[in-house]
Design an enzyme around this catalytic site. Sequence first.
Site, short mmCIF file in Angstrom:
data_model
loop_
_atom_site.label_atom_id
_atom_site.label_comp_id
_atom_site.label_asym_id
_atom_site.label_seq_id
_atom_site.Cartn_x
_atom_site.Cartn_y
_atom_site.Cartn_z
N SER A 47 0.91 -0.85 0.30
CA SER A 47 -0.32 0.04 -0.18
C SER A 47 1.22 1.28 0.14
CB SER A 47 -1.17 0.26 0.88
OG SER A 47 -0.21 -0.43 2.29
N THR A 154 -1.67 3.48 5.18
CA THR A 154 -0.69 4.52 4.52
C THR A 154 0.83 4.49 5.92
OG1 THR A 154 -2.44 5.71 3.30
CG2 THR A 154 -0.71 7.19 4.82
N THR A 172 1.46 7.00 0.07
CA THR A 172 0.27 5.84 0.45
C THR A 172 0.07 5.61 -1.30
OG1 THR A 172 -2.04 4.95 1.10
CG2 THR A 172 -1.67 7.04 0.64
N ARG A 182 -8.45 9.43 -8.09
CA ARG A 182 -8.77 9.82 -6.61
C ARG A 182 -7.97 10.29 -5.76
NH1 ARG A 182 -7.75 7.18 -1.34
NH2 ARG A 182 -9.27 7.25 -0.48
N VAL A 183 -8.34 10.87 -5.15
CA VAL A 183 -7.33 11.54 -3.95
C VAL A 183 -7.79 11.37 -2.55
CG1 VAL A 183 -5.65 13.20 -3.15
CG2 VAL A 183 -6.09 12.78 -5.46
N GLY A 184 -6.68 10.53 -1.77
CA GLY A 184 -7.41 10.32 -0.35
C GLY A 184 -6.72 11.33 0.12
N ASP A 185 -6.44 11.10 2.21
CA ASP A 185 -6.99 12.41 3.43
C ASP A 185 -4.74 12.49 2.85
OD1 ASP A 185 -6.45 9.58 3.99
OD2 ASP A 185 -5.97 10.79 5.71
N THR A 205 -4.37 6.54 9.28
CA THR A 205 -4.73 5.81 8.53
C THR A 205 -5.71 5.51 8.21
OG1 THR A 205 -3.55 3.45 7.63
CG2 THR A 205 -2.97 4.95 10.07
N GLY A 206 -5.98 5.50 7.41
CA GLY A 206 -7.58 4.16 7.61
C GLY A 206 -8.34 4.74 6.41
N GLY A 208 -9.67 7.28 3.91
CA GLY A 208 -9.37 8.60 3.64
C GLY A 208 -10.66 9.42 3.18
C1 SD4 Z 1 -6.31 6.63 1.87
N1 SD4 Z 1 -5.53 6.87 3.73
O1 SD4 Z 1 -5.50 6.54 0.48
C2 SD4 Z 1 -5.43 6.25 2.82
C3 SD4 Z 1 -5.40 4.70 2.87
C4 SD4 Z 1 -4.92 3.86 4.36
O2 SD4 Z 1 -5.30 2.57 6.20
O3 SD4 Z 1 -4.41 4.83 5.16
N2 SD4 Z 1 -5.36 3.70 4.59
O4 SD4 Z 1 -7.80 6.72 2.12
#
Ligand code: SD4
Length: 296
Positions: A47, A154, A172, A182-185, A205-206, A208
């Site tokens: 990841s 992440t 990540t 797509r863009v996450g947090d 992490t998690g 986004g």
């Molecule tokens: C996201 N937060 O792109 C990241 C992915 C991640 O545990 O951290 N997953 O949403």
Amino acid sequence: MWAIIGTWRMALEGITKACAELAEGEDAGEAIETAIKETEDYPYFKSVGYGGLPNENMEVELDSGFMDGNDLTVGAVGALRDYANPIAIARRLSFEKYNNVLVGAGAEAYAHKFGFERKNMLTQRAKIHYYNRLKKENLAQQASVLKPYIGHDTVGMACLDKQAKICVGTSTSGLFMKRAGRVGDSPLVGSGFYADSRVGAATATGLGEDIMKGLVSYEIVRQMEAGLTPQAACELVVNRLDKRLREINHGTAGDISVVALNKHGEYGVATNINNFSFVYASSKQAATVYVCKVEE
Ligand code: SD4
């Protein structure tokens, strides 16, 4: 005093490497870059960086963010393809006066201009995961039993150096099978990361899409500024957002895990999942892997 904390077990090798630098008095920004690059380069972390799982078109698109807590400068890249170390590019962008956050083709042109290493980030192993996933999706389509967007982590790290500077970084490949673009947090300041050397830093992490609803990293730093310990700040922010999400989403919430560090090198951690692993090291203790569990 120096200290460094990172999300997930995968932070261990990078943190171990950064510890040697920090003990010699290295800058927190350099240490973060060293540590996260190590994670990015390892092909078996699915990841982050090389070996990260691809999007729905089988392209690896990477997100990364960096913040220097002394001058609050930020650099970030989103949906970056074909470059080996997004964290190095994000940190380089934090040195610019303008255009600190770049995505897609613009981020790649910047990386090219400044001579960052180009690399095909899609491994054979990631391709196999992709095809297996497609097969499962086809089988599960009618039954709609497949949980979307599982298996993503992440690497986020926060670091205090001997000069009392605090920096934070993330890297990540985001959600497996995410939409292109797509863009996450993780590259979003305040959501995936935040640092203020007067106070501390936090990183998340998690999922986004849920983390960004609570600006969790910024919130944790502000709660520490208001007087909470890193542990109390992490728990408050994660529990409050988790509760709100469950109210809205019929009892469900995306995964949210955070780590934080204050200006004294003390850490905090909180999660709404089972078994969130993290790594902490300081001038007083060698790098150690811990596991945090959701509070009952
Ligand atoms: C996201 N937060 O792109 C990241 C992915 C991640 O545990 O951290 N997953 O949403």
